[in-house]
Design a protein around this motif. Structure first.
Motif, PDB file in Angstrom:
ATOM      1  N   ARG A 151       1.398 -22.686 -33.277  1.00  0.00           N
ATOM      2  CA  ARG A 151       2.704 -23.252 -33.559  1.00  0.00           C
ATOM      3  C   ARG A 151       3.211 -24.194 -32.492  1.00  0.00           C
ATOM      4  NH1 ARG A 151       6.292 -18.138 -34.568  1.00  0.00           N
ATOM      5  NH2 ARG A 151       5.075 -17.445 -32.769  1.00  0.00           N
ATOM      6  N   THR A 152       2.626 -24.148 -31.295  1.00  0.00           N
ATOM      7  CA  THR A 152       3.170 -24.944 -30.202  1.00  0.00           C
ATOM      8  C   THR A 152       2.281 -26.120 -29.821  1.00  0.00           C
ATOM      9  OG1 THR A 152       2.153 -23.474 -28.591  1.00  0.00           O
ATOM     10  CG2 THR A 152       4.421 -22.987 -29.247  1.00  0.00           C
TER      11      THR A 152
ATOM     12  N   SER B  48       3.588 -29.179 -28.023  1.00  0.00           N
ATOM     13  CA  SER B  48       4.114 -28.999 -26.670  1.00  0.00           C
ATOM     14  C   SER B  48       3.101 -29.362 -25.584  1.00  0.00           C
ATOM     15  CB  SER B  48       4.529 -27.540 -26.463  1.00  0.00           C
ATOM     16  OG  SER B  48       5.406 -27.101 -27.461  1.00  0.00           O
TER      17      SER B  48
ATOM     18  N   LYS C 216       2.891 -26.557 -20.823  1.00  0.00           N
ATOM     19  CA  LYS C 216       3.637 -27.306 -21.830  1.00  0.00           C
ATOM     20  C   LYS C 216       4.475 -28.394 -21.176  1.00  0.00           C
ATOM     21  CE  LYS C 216       4.231 -23.341 -24.923  1.00  0.00           C
ATOM     22  NZ  LYS C 216       5.220 -22.498 -25.631  1.00  0.00           N
TER      23      LYS C 216
ATOM     24  N   TRP D 198       2.141 -34.924 -24.489  1.00  0.00           N
ATOM     25  CA  TRP D 198       2.577 -34.058 -25.594  1.00  0.00           C
ATOM     26  C   TRP D 198       3.375 -34.843 -26.638  1.00  0.00           C
ATOM     27  CZ3 TRP D 198       7.816 -33.572 -26.404  1.00  0.00           C
ATOM     28  CH2 TRP D 198       8.641 -33.950 -25.352  1.00  0.00           C
TER      29      TRP D 198
END
Length: 127
Positions: free
Chosen positions: A27-28, A31, A102, A53
């Motif tokens: 889901r990230t 990031s 991130k 990112w």
């Protein structure tokens, strides 16, 4: 957690083009900065290209500048490497990687800055 799967590698003649794809799950994904590395037989893994990112910053190895283009589609969780004017010395296993942290400001260019790695896809350029 990010899982990465590369595709698109194949045998191509010198001067040809290929587009590598890297599908990311997690889901990230958006990031993380993303990078492409390659490793030829008997050689160390080397940096090829990276993208921030957000996609606003990119960096390339001198050996591929002007020939390769990295891009990402965060909506599709995909990273791409467009490779043009391929040379026999581009022959290697190409790996997709995700940054260890991130939202990094700088685009990471060393393998040690990446934590998640795909299994690689073979690119062979014949002369």
């Amino acid at each position: 957690q990010v899982q990465l799967v590369e595709s698109g590698g194949e045998l191509v003649q010198a001067g040809g083009s290929l587009r590598l794809s890297c599908a990311a799950s997690g889901r990230t994904f958006s990031s993380y900065a993303m990078g492409w590395f390659r490793q030829a037989p008997g050689k160390e893994r080397e940096f090829v290209a990276a993208i921030s990112w957000s996609g606003s910053r990119t960096d390339y190895a001198d050996s591929v500048k002007g020939r390769f283009t990295i891009s990402r589609d965060n909506a599709k969780n995909m990273v791409y490497l467009q490779m043009n004017i391929l040379k026999p010395e581009d022959t290697a296993v190409y790996y997709c990687a995700a940054d260890a942290q991130k939202y990094t400001v700088l685009v990471p260019t060393t393998p040690y800055e990446y934590y998640y790695w795909g299994q690689g896809t073979q690119v062979t350029v014949s002369s």
